[in-house]
Write an enzyme that holds these catalytic residues in place. Structure first.
Site, PDB file in Angstrom:
ATOM      1  N   MET A  33       0.829  -1.201   0.000  1.00 14.43           N
ATOM      2  CA  MET A  33       0.000   0.000   0.000  1.00 14.43           C
ATOM      3  C   MET A  33       0.866   1.255   0.000  1.00 14.43           C
ATOM      4  SD  MET A  33      -2.753   1.063   2.971  1.00 14.43           S
ATOM      5  CE  MET A  33      -1.466   1.133   4.209  1.00 14.43           C
ATOM      6  N   SER A 107       3.878  -6.470   2.240  1.00 13.08           N
ATOM      7  CA  SER A 107       2.680  -6.013   2.936  1.00 13.08           C
ATOM      8  C   SER A 107       1.440  -6.569   2.235  1.00 13.08           C
ATOM      9  CB  SER A 107       2.676  -4.482   3.016  1.00 13.08           C
ATOM     10  OG  SER A 107       1.770  -4.033   3.996  1.00 13.08           O
ATOM     11  N   GLN A 108       0.486  -5.703   1.824  1.00 10.28           N
ATOM     12  CA  GLN A 108      -0.727  -6.249   1.229  1.00 10.28           C
ATOM     13  C   GLN A 108      -0.428  -7.005  -0.069  1.00 10.28           C
ATOM     14  OE1 GLN A 108      -3.433  -2.926   0.585  1.00 10.28           O
ATOM     15  NE2 GLN A 108      -2.710  -2.585  -1.483  1.00 10.28           N
ATOM     16  N   ASP A 231       6.890  -4.337  14.339  1.00 10.05           N
ATOM     17  CA  ASP A 231       5.946  -3.747  13.386  1.00 10.05           C
ATOM     18  C   ASP A 231       4.907  -2.885  14.106  1.00 10.05           C
ATOM     19  OD1 ASP A 231       4.173  -3.264  11.205  1.00 10.05           O
ATOM     20  OD2 ASP A 231       4.838  -5.125  10.285  1.00 10.05           O
ATOM     21  N   HIS A 287       7.823  -2.136  10.150  1.00  9.10           N
ATOM     22  CA  HIS A 287       7.228  -2.717   8.958  1.00  9.10           C
ATOM     23  C   HIS A 287       8.115  -2.529   7.721  1.00  9.10           C
ATOM     24  CE1 HIS A 287       3.944  -4.424   6.744  1.00  9.10           C
ATOM     25  NE2 HIS A 287       3.800  -3.368   5.967  1.00  9.10           N
TER      26      HIS A 287
END
Length: 305
Positions: A33, A107-108, A231, A287
Protein backbone atom coordinates in the site's frame (compact mmCIF):
# COMPACT_ATOMS: atom_id res chain seq x y z
CA UNK A 1 33.27 -34.11 -36.43
CA UNK A 2 35.64 -34.43 -33.44
CA UNK A 3 35.14 -30.73 -32.59
CA UNK A 4 31.35 -31.09 -32.65
CA UNK A 5 31.53 -34.19 -30.43
CA UNK A 6 33.81 -32.37 -27.99
CA UNK A 7 31.41 -29.40 -27.76
CA UNK A 8 28.46 -31.73 -27.14
CA UNK A 9 30.35 -33.40 -24.29
CA UNK A 10 31.13 -30.01 -22.74
CA UNK A 11 27.45 -29.03 -22.92
CA UNK A 12 26.44 -32.29 -21.26
CA UNK A 13 28.97 -31.80 -18.47
CA UNK A 14 27.70 -28.27 -17.88
CA UNK A 15 24.13 -29.50 -17.63
CA UNK A 16 24.96 -32.35 -15.25
CA UNK A 17 27.02 -30.17 -12.91
CA UNK A 18 24.55 -27.31 -12.79
CA UNK A 19 26.30 -24.81 -15.02
CA UNK A 20 23.13 -24.49 -17.08
CA UNK A 21 21.16 -21.57 -15.62
CA UNK A 22 17.80 -22.36 -17.21
CA UNK A 23 16.54 -23.75 -13.90
CA UNK A 24 16.64 -20.29 -12.30
CA UNK A 25 13.03 -19.24 -12.02
CA UNK A 26 11.95 -15.66 -12.68
CA UNK A 27 10.52 -13.57 -9.84
CA UNK A 28 7.27 -11.63 -9.71
CA UNK A 29 7.09 -8.77 -7.17
CA UNK A 30 3.92 -7.13 -5.84
CA UNK A 31 4.38 -3.94 -3.83
CA UNK A 32 2.44 -2.80 -0.79
CA UNK A 33 0.00 0.00 0.00
CA UNK A 34 1.25 3.47 -0.92
CA UNK A 35 4.06 2.07 -3.03
CA UNK A 36 4.60 1.40 -6.72
CA UNK A 37 6.26 -1.18 -8.90
CA UNK A 38 9.18 1.02 -9.78
CA UNK A 39 10.12 3.60 -7.15
CA UNK A 40 13.95 3.49 -7.08
CA UNK A 41 14.02 3.61 -3.27
CA UNK A 42 11.67 0.61 -2.80
CA UNK A 43 10.69 -2.00 -5.37
CA UNK A 44 13.18 -0.69 -7.91
CA UNK A 45 15.97 -1.20 -5.39
CA UNK A 46 14.73 -4.71 -4.51
CA UNK A 47 14.61 -5.62 -8.19
CA UNK A 48 18.19 -4.47 -8.72
CA UNK A 49 19.35 -6.31 -5.58
CA UNK A 50 17.89 -9.61 -6.82
CA UNK A 51 19.37 -9.08 -10.29
CA UNK A 52 22.77 -8.33 -8.77
CA UNK A 53 22.78 -11.44 -6.62
CA UNK A 54 21.36 -13.76 -9.28
CA UNK A 55 22.89 -12.74 -12.64
CA UNK A 56 20.61 -13.41 -15.59
CA UNK A 57 17.42 -13.71 -13.51
CA UNK A 58 14.24 -12.11 -14.85
CA UNK A 59 12.28 -9.96 -12.39
CA UNK A 60 8.81 -8.55 -13.09
CA UNK A 61 7.56 -5.91 -10.66
CA UNK A 62 3.79 -5.67 -11.14
CA UNK A 63 2.34 -2.31 -12.14
CA UNK A 64 -1.40 -2.24 -11.55
CA UNK A 65 -2.40 0.56 -13.90
CA UNK A 66 -1.05 2.41 -16.91
CA UNK A 67 1.33 4.64 -14.95
CA UNK A 68 3.22 4.79 -11.68
CA UNK A 69 0.77 7.31 -10.12
CA UNK A 70 -2.19 5.10 -11.05
CA UNK A 71 -0.35 2.08 -9.64
CA UNK A 72 -0.07 3.85 -6.28
CA UNK A 73 -3.69 5.02 -6.39
CA UNK A 74 -5.05 1.59 -7.33
CA UNK A 75 -3.39 0.10 -4.25
CA UNK A 76 -5.89 2.11 -2.21
CA UNK A 77 -9.00 2.29 -4.36
CA UNK A 78 -9.22 -0.44 -7.02
CA UNK A 79 -11.42 -3.47 -6.32
CA UNK A 80 -9.11 -6.29 -5.24
CA UNK A 81 -10.77 -8.72 -7.65
CA UNK A 82 -9.89 -6.38 -10.51
CA UNK A 83 -6.31 -6.01 -9.28
CA UNK A 84 -5.92 -9.79 -9.25
CA UNK A 85 -7.27 -10.03 -12.79
CA UNK A 86 -4.80 -7.38 -14.01
CA UNK A 87 -1.90 -9.09 -12.23
CA UNK A 88 -2.84 -12.44 -13.73
CA UNK A 89 -3.08 -10.95 -17.22
CA UNK A 90 0.37 -9.40 -16.86
CA UNK A 91 1.80 -12.76 -15.81
CA UNK A 92 -0.01 -14.87 -18.41
CA UNK A 93 1.00 -12.54 -21.24
CA UNK A 94 4.68 -12.50 -20.26
CA UNK A 95 6.43 -15.29 -22.19
CA UNK A 96 9.30 -15.30 -19.70
CA UNK A 97 6.93 -16.53 -16.98
CA UNK A 98 5.23 -19.33 -18.90
CA UNK A 99 7.26 -22.07 -17.19
CA UNK A 100 6.54 -20.82 -13.68
CA UNK A 101 7.93 -18.26 -11.27
CA UNK A 102 8.72 -17.37 -7.68
CA UNK A 103 6.71 -14.58 -6.09
CA UNK A 104 7.64 -11.90 -3.59
CA UNK A 105 4.94 -9.77 -1.97
CA UNK A 106 5.37 -6.80 0.35
CA UNK A 107 2.68 -6.01 2.94
CA UNK A 108 -0.73 -6.25 1.23
CA UNK A 109 1.12 -7.47 -1.88
CA UNK A 110 1.97 -10.64 0.07
CA UNK A 111 -1.71 -11.20 0.80
CA UNK A 112 -2.72 -10.51 -2.81
CA UNK A 113 -0.11 -12.92 -4.18
CA UNK A 114 -1.53 -15.68 -1.99
CA UNK A 115 -4.98 -14.92 -3.39
CA UNK A 116 -3.46 -15.07 -6.87
CA UNK A 117 -1.91 -18.47 -6.13
CA UNK A 118 -5.25 -19.81 -4.91
CA UNK A 119 -7.32 -18.50 -7.81
CA UNK A 120 -4.99 -19.31 -10.72
CA UNK A 121 -2.95 -22.45 -11.23
CA UNK A 122 -1.17 -21.38 -14.42
CA UNK A 123 1.51 -20.23 -14.87
CA UNK A 124 2.65 -22.12 -11.80
CA UNK A 125 3.80 -20.22 -8.72
CA UNK A 126 6.70 -22.07 -7.09
CA UNK A 127 7.80 -20.30 -3.89
CA UNK A 128 5.62 -17.60 -2.32
CA UNK A 129 7.40 -15.14 -0.03
CA UNK A 130 5.17 -12.80 1.96
CA UNK A 131 7.08 -9.91 3.55
CA UNK A 132 4.81 -8.62 6.30
CA UNK A 133 1.63 -9.69 4.53
CA UNK A 134 -1.55 -9.51 6.69
CA UNK A 135 -2.70 -13.07 6.00
CA UNK A 136 -5.49 -12.96 8.59
CA UNK A 137 -6.30 -9.33 7.87
CA UNK A 138 -5.81 -6.38 10.21
CA UNK A 139 -7.56 -5.02 13.27
CA UNK A 140 -5.61 -1.89 13.96
CA UNK A 141 -4.61 1.51 12.69
CA UNK A 142 -0.95 2.10 11.76
CA UNK A 143 1.04 3.21 14.83
CA UNK A 144 -1.94 2.51 17.11
CA UNK A 145 -0.26 -0.23 19.07
CA UNK A 146 -2.53 -0.10 22.10
CA UNK A 147 -5.94 -1.70 21.68
CA UNK A 148 -7.15 0.37 24.64
CA UNK A 149 -6.24 3.70 23.03
CA UNK A 150 -9.49 5.73 22.86
CA UNK A 151 -8.88 7.32 19.44
CA UNK A 152 -7.78 4.04 17.88
CA UNK A 153 -10.85 2.28 19.24
CA UNK A 154 -13.11 5.00 17.86
CA UNK A 155 -11.60 4.63 14.38
CA UNK A 156 -11.95 0.85 14.63
CA UNK A 157 -15.65 1.24 15.40
CA UNK A 158 -16.11 3.49 12.38
CA UNK A 159 -14.34 0.99 10.14
CA UNK A 160 -16.35 -1.90 11.55
CA UNK A 161 -19.58 0.00 10.92
CA UNK A 162 -18.61 1.05 7.40
CA UNK A 163 -17.31 -2.36 6.37
CA UNK A 164 -19.80 -4.69 8.02
CA UNK A 165 -22.69 -3.06 9.90
CA UNK A 166 -23.96 -0.37 7.54
CA UNK A 167 -26.54 -0.96 4.81
CA UNK A 168 -25.70 -3.59 2.21
CA UNK A 169 -25.24 -0.99 -0.54
CA UNK A 170 -22.98 1.25 1.58
CA UNK A 171 -20.75 -1.53 2.93
CA UNK A 172 -20.36 -2.92 -0.59
CA UNK A 173 -19.37 0.54 -1.77
CA UNK A 174 -16.80 0.86 1.04
CA UNK A 175 -15.20 -2.50 0.29
CA UNK A 176 -15.37 -2.00 -3.47
CA UNK A 177 -13.53 1.30 -3.34
CA UNK A 178 -11.37 1.13 -0.22
CA UNK A 179 -8.94 -1.75 -0.57
CA UNK A 180 -7.91 -1.91 3.09
CA UNK A 181 -11.54 -2.38 4.14
CA UNK A 182 -11.58 -5.70 2.30
CA UNK A 183 -9.14 -7.23 4.76
CA UNK A 184 -10.37 -5.45 7.89
CA UNK A 185 -11.05 -8.27 10.37
CA UNK A 186 -12.95 -7.62 13.59
CA UNK A 187 -12.19 -10.42 16.09
CA UNK A 188 -14.98 -9.22 18.40
CA UNK A 189 -17.62 -9.74 15.71
CA UNK A 190 -16.49 -12.73 13.71
CA UNK A 191 -19.98 -13.57 12.47
CA UNK A 192 -20.54 -10.09 11.06
CA UNK A 193 -17.06 -10.04 9.54
CA UNK A 194 -17.56 -13.34 7.72
CA UNK A 195 -20.98 -12.32 6.49
CA UNK A 196 -19.87 -8.92 5.24
CA UNK A 197 -16.35 -9.54 3.94
CA UNK A 198 -16.06 -9.64 0.14
CA UNK A 199 -12.38 -10.60 -0.04
CA UNK A 200 -10.58 -11.90 3.05
CA UNK A 201 -13.30 -14.27 4.26
CA UNK A 202 -13.49 -15.65 0.73
CA UNK A 203 -9.80 -16.39 0.17
CA UNK A 204 -9.51 -17.78 3.71
CA UNK A 205 -12.41 -20.19 3.01
CA UNK A 206 -14.26 -18.97 6.08
CA UNK A 207 -17.79 -19.30 4.70
CA UNK A 208 -17.74 -21.82 1.87
CA UNK A 209 -14.76 -24.11 1.37
CA UNK A 210 -13.46 -23.66 -2.16
CA UNK A 211 -11.50 -26.81 -2.93
CA UNK A 212 -9.75 -25.12 -5.85
CA UNK A 213 -8.19 -22.65 -3.41
CA UNK A 214 -6.87 -25.56 -1.34
CA UNK A 215 -5.58 -27.54 -4.29
CA UNK A 216 -3.80 -24.58 -5.85
CA UNK A 217 -2.23 -23.38 -2.59
CA UNK A 218 -0.87 -26.85 -1.87
CA UNK A 219 0.97 -26.82 -5.18
CA UNK A 220 3.41 -24.29 -3.74
CA UNK A 221 6.89 -25.58 -2.97
CA UNK A 222 7.23 -23.20 0.01
CA UNK A 223 4.98 -20.56 1.55
CA UNK A 224 7.38 -18.26 3.40
CA UNK A 225 5.92 -15.74 5.87
CA UNK A 226 8.13 -12.98 7.26
CA UNK A 227 7.08 -11.20 10.44
CA UNK A 228 8.60 -7.89 11.51
CA UNK A 229 9.42 -8.02 15.21
CA UNK A 230 8.71 -4.33 15.92
CA UNK A 231 5.95 -3.75 13.39
CA UNK A 232 3.74 -0.73 14.21
CA UNK A 233 1.93 -0.63 10.86
CA UNK A 234 0.26 -4.03 10.64
CA UNK A 235 -1.85 -4.78 13.69
CA UNK A 236 -1.58 -7.35 15.05
CA UNK A 237 1.88 -8.03 13.66
CA UNK A 238 1.25 -11.76 14.23
CA UNK A 239 -1.16 -11.83 11.28
CA UNK A 240 2.04 -11.84 9.19
CA UNK A 241 2.49 -15.45 10.40
CA UNK A 242 -1.20 -16.28 9.86
CA UNK A 243 -1.78 -16.02 13.62
CA UNK A 244 -4.94 -14.37 14.95
CA UNK A 245 -6.67 -13.35 18.15
CA UNK A 246 -8.22 -15.96 20.38
CA UNK A 247 -12.00 -15.94 19.88
CA UNK A 248 -14.04 -13.21 21.55
CA UNK A 249 -11.28 -10.74 22.43
CA UNK A 250 -8.61 -8.57 20.85
CA UNK A 251 -5.63 -8.84 23.19
CA UNK A 252 -4.22 -12.37 23.22
CA UNK A 253 -3.05 -13.87 19.94
CA UNK A 254 -2.99 -17.58 19.18
CA UNK A 255 -0.71 -19.50 16.83
CA UNK A 256 -1.88 -20.53 13.40
CA UNK A 257 -1.87 -24.13 14.60
CA UNK A 258 -4.50 -23.25 17.25
CA UNK A 259 -6.89 -21.43 14.91
CA UNK A 260 -10.01 -23.08 13.52
CA UNK A 261 -8.71 -22.44 9.98
CA UNK A 262 -5.84 -24.80 10.76
CA UNK A 263 -7.73 -27.31 12.90
CA UNK A 264 -10.45 -27.70 10.25
CA UNK A 265 -7.80 -27.43 7.52
CA UNK A 266 -10.02 -25.05 5.59
CA UNK A 267 -7.10 -23.89 3.43
CA UNK A 268 -4.93 -26.97 3.50
CA UNK A 269 -2.43 -25.21 5.77
CA UNK A 270 -2.31 -28.13 8.21
CA UNK A 271 -1.32 -30.46 5.40
CA UNK A 272 1.25 -27.95 4.12
CA UNK A 273 2.69 -27.59 7.63
CA UNK A 274 3.04 -31.35 7.93
CA UNK A 275 4.81 -31.39 4.56
CA UNK A 276 7.24 -28.69 5.77
CA UNK A 277 5.95 -26.25 3.16
CA UNK A 278 5.25 -23.45 5.64
CA UNK A 279 8.23 -21.33 6.67
CA UNK A 280 8.06 -18.74 9.46
CA UNK A 281 10.81 -16.11 9.48
CA UNK A 282 11.25 -13.07 11.70
CA UNK A 283 13.47 -10.04 11.42
CA UNK A 284 14.01 -7.07 13.76
CA UNK A 285 12.66 -3.69 12.80
CA UNK A 286 9.43 -1.92 11.94
CA UNK A 287 7.23 -2.72 8.96
CA UNK A 288 9.27 -3.69 5.86
CA UNK A 289 12.50 -2.58 7.53
CA UNK A 290 15.27 -5.08 6.84
CA UNK A 291 18.90 -5.07 5.77
CA UNK A 292 20.20 -6.12 2.37
CA UNK A 293 22.38 -8.73 4.06
CA UNK A 294 19.38 -10.30 5.81
CA UNK A 295 17.36 -10.31 2.60
CA UNK A 296 20.15 -11.87 0.56
CA UNK A 297 20.90 -14.56 3.15
CA UNK A 298 17.33 -15.51 4.07
CA UNK A 299 15.37 -14.90 0.88
CA UNK A 300 17.49 -14.65 -2.26
CA UNK A 301 20.03 -17.37 -1.47
CA UNK A 302 17.44 -19.83 -0.18
CA UNK A 303 14.54 -19.36 -2.58
CA UNK A 304 15.68 -17.61 -5.76
CA UNK A 305 18.97 -19.29 -6.60
Amino acid sequence: MKIITFLCVLSLIGFVFGENKTDIKPVVIWHGMGDSCCFPFSMGRIKKLIEREVPGIYVLSLQIGDSIPSDVENGYFMLVKKQLEIAHDLIVNDPKLKNGFNSLGFSQGGLFLRALAQKYSSPAMYNLISMGGPQQGVYGIPNCGSVAHETCNYIRKLLNYAAYKSSFIFRRWVQNYLVQATYWHDPLNEKEYRKGSIFLADINNENVVNQTYINNLQKLNKFVMVRFENDTTVQPRDTEWFYWYKPGQAVEVQKLQDTYLYEEDRLGLKYMDEQKKLVFLETPGDHLQFTDDWFVENIINKYFK
